[in-house]
Write a protein that holds these residues in place. Sequence first.
Motif, PDB file in Angstrom:
ATOM      1  N   ALA A  33       0.735  -1.392  -0.138  1.00  0.00           N
ATOM      2  CA  ALA A  33      -0.179   0.367   0.282  1.00  0.00           C
ATOM      3  C   ALA A  33       0.874   1.235  -0.014  1.00  0.00           C
ATOM      4  O   ALA A  33       1.750   0.877   0.171  1.00  0.00           O
ATOM      5  CB  ALA A  33      -1.002  -0.407   1.487  1.00  0.00           C
ATOM      6  N   THR A  37      -2.774   4.878   2.725  1.00  0.00           N
ATOM      7  CA  THR A  37      -4.094   5.148   1.836  1.00  0.00           C
ATOM      8  C   THR A  37      -5.023   4.244   2.063  1.00  0.00           C
ATOM      9  O   THR A  37      -6.249   3.875   1.277  1.00  0.00           O
ATOM     10  CB  THR A  37      -3.271   5.575   0.701  1.00  0.00           C
ATOM     11  N   MET A  38      -4.627   2.817   1.948  1.00  0.00           N
ATOM     12  CA  MET A  38      -4.614   1.096   1.234  1.00  0.00           C
ATOM     13  C   MET A  38      -4.670   1.250  -0.196  1.00  0.00           C
ATOM     14  O   MET A  38      -5.475   0.345  -0.703  1.00  0.00           O
ATOM     15  CB  MET A  38      -6.209   1.083   2.118  1.00  0.00           C
ATOM     16  N   ARG A  39      -4.502   1.652  -0.879  1.00  0.00           N
ATOM     17  CA  ARG A  39      -4.272   2.283  -2.310  1.00  0.00           C
ATOM     18  C   ARG A  39      -2.786   1.629  -3.086  1.00  0.00           C
ATOM     19  O   ARG A  39      -2.279   1.693  -1.844  1.00  0.00           O
ATOM     20  CB  ARG A  39      -3.964   3.605  -2.825  1.00  0.00           C
ATOM     21  N   VAL A  67      -8.821   2.638  -4.657  1.00  0.00           N
ATOM     22  CA  VAL A  67      -8.649   1.861  -4.165  1.00  0.00           C
ATOM     23  C   VAL A  67      -9.284   0.515  -5.022  1.00  0.00           C
ATOM     24  O   VAL A  67     -10.596   0.510  -5.260  1.00  0.00           O
ATOM     25  CB  VAL A  67      -9.441   1.344  -2.223  1.00  0.00           C
ATOM     26  N   ASP A  90     -14.179  -5.398   1.786  1.00  0.00           N
ATOM     27  CA  ASP A  90     -14.747  -4.156   3.295  1.00  0.00           C
ATOM     28  C   ASP A  90     -16.323  -3.444   1.962  1.00  0.00           C
ATOM     29  O   ASP A  90     -16.412  -3.940   1.435  1.00  0.00           O
ATOM     30  CB  ASP A  90     -13.901  -2.775   3.183  1.00  0.00           C
ATOM     31  N   ARG A 100     -15.704  -5.867   7.879  1.00  0.00           N
ATOM     32  CA  ARG A 100     -14.251  -6.001   7.254  1.00  0.00           C
ATOM     33  C   ARG A 100     -13.601  -7.508   7.266  1.00  0.00           C
ATOM     34  O   ARG A 100     -14.300  -7.963   8.737  1.00  0.00           O
ATOM     35  CB  ARG A 100     -13.534  -5.512   7.665  1.00  0.00           C
ATOM     36  N   PRO A 122      -8.932  -2.912   0.278  1.00  0.00           N
ATOM     37  CA  PRO A 122      -8.411  -2.470   1.032  1.00  0.00           C
ATOM     38  C   PRO A 122      -6.502  -2.639   1.461  1.00  0.00           C
ATOM     39  O   PRO A 122      -6.655  -4.045   1.543  1.00  0.00           O
ATOM     40  CB  PRO A 122      -8.964  -1.999   2.631  1.00  0.00           C
ATOM     41  N   VAL A 314     -13.841   2.645   2.455  1.00  0.00           N
ATOM     42  CA  VAL A 314     -13.371   1.179   3.093  1.00  0.00           C
ATOM     43  C   VAL A 314     -13.446   1.937   4.523  1.00  0.00           C
ATOM     44  O   VAL A 314     -13.336   3.136   5.492  1.00  0.00           O
ATOM     45  CB  VAL A 314     -12.255   1.220   2.262  1.00  0.00           C
ATOM     46  N   ARG A 317      -7.924   1.786   8.292  1.00  0.00           N
ATOM     47  CA  ARG A 317      -6.802   0.575   8.383  1.00  0.00           C
ATOM     48  C   ARG A 317      -6.663  -0.004   9.494  1.00  0.00           C
ATOM     49  O   ARG A 317      -6.025  -1.426   9.040  1.00  0.00           O
ATOM     50  CB  ARG A 317      -5.516   1.623   7.608  1.00  0.00           C
TER      51      ARG A 317
END
Length: 337
Positions: A33, A37-39, A67, A90, A100, A122, A314, A317
């Motif tokens: 990631a 950002t979970m991207r 994401v 998610d 989740r 995510p 999402v 984290r």
Amino acid sequence: MSAIRQVVPLAQQWPGVDPFLFAVHHRDEFPAADGDTMRPAAPLTGRDLGQDFSGTDGWSMYHGTTVPGFPQHPHRGFETVTVALEGVIDHTDSLGAAARFGNGDTQWLTAGAGIAHAEMFPLLRDDAANPLELFQIWLNLAPEDKDADPHFAMFWGEETPVVVRGEEGARARFRVIAGEVDGVRALAPPPESWAAREENHVAIWIVTLDPGASTELPAFPDEAVRTLYNYGGALTVDERELGYEAAVLEPAPVTVTAGDDGAAFLVLQGRPIGAPVVQHGPFVGTSREDIVAAMDDYRAGRFGQWTLERNDPVHARGEGRFARYPDGIEHRPGGTA
């Protein structure tokens, strides 16, 4: 006489046999990631964002633009059974439910009269890759249940029965999502599901075999149909070797044997509903009029209200696995929060 009625090659979407509409198997080797950002910490240039099923570098963004995943979209007239074997998903929906889940958890969602939900993937680790593996199975609803109230259920991996046969190094493992193996029954499906009626003989198993291991799939009632989807390694079924293929089986017992690298396959079984199936994207009915009504109802906001600012939400984290039901009650693995 062969135990196999028919063999078909598998593509991105696996064909279903009534009462199943289809199944998909996602395996993505997502990168690390980009911080919190979970991207993906990887360039997205060259991908058709919003419609990326390319598998570039071993992963896709699907309908996600930041994401990966599937932002808000509707369903009506069937059920989704989503099994997350690795990575996390998610979930957010128009009933007010959220979750989740991962680590072998199963989300069973009865869309019934209509629901909108988002399913995002995510990326939680910024110091390592984020692999994801899941199945999503579409199970049809009987005509009399297509207008049922939507129903959200979460089955934690720790509670899902796993039947193990054989000795160490030559084992067969059955993850029992629906139905029964060796007298061990799955958790109870939602009340309006075709799987909730014992006479429909619905089974959903994910089976893994050690290298060279053999096991027997038991007989099943003549009125049901069983399909085996081989997705992981070479598998011999009644002396026929399968590659990345599906086999529709006869009701008699059949021996399956893994190749030198082991094998993994999905089994879907059930008594056919036998009703007409008219499908248009995320809507399933028995007539064209059903589809027109579903589109009208969705446009009119009769699938529940989407109150979130984003269509691709999402969770935080640092959040663990949880399921929050529409009544506000929250469950986590091992008990209720």
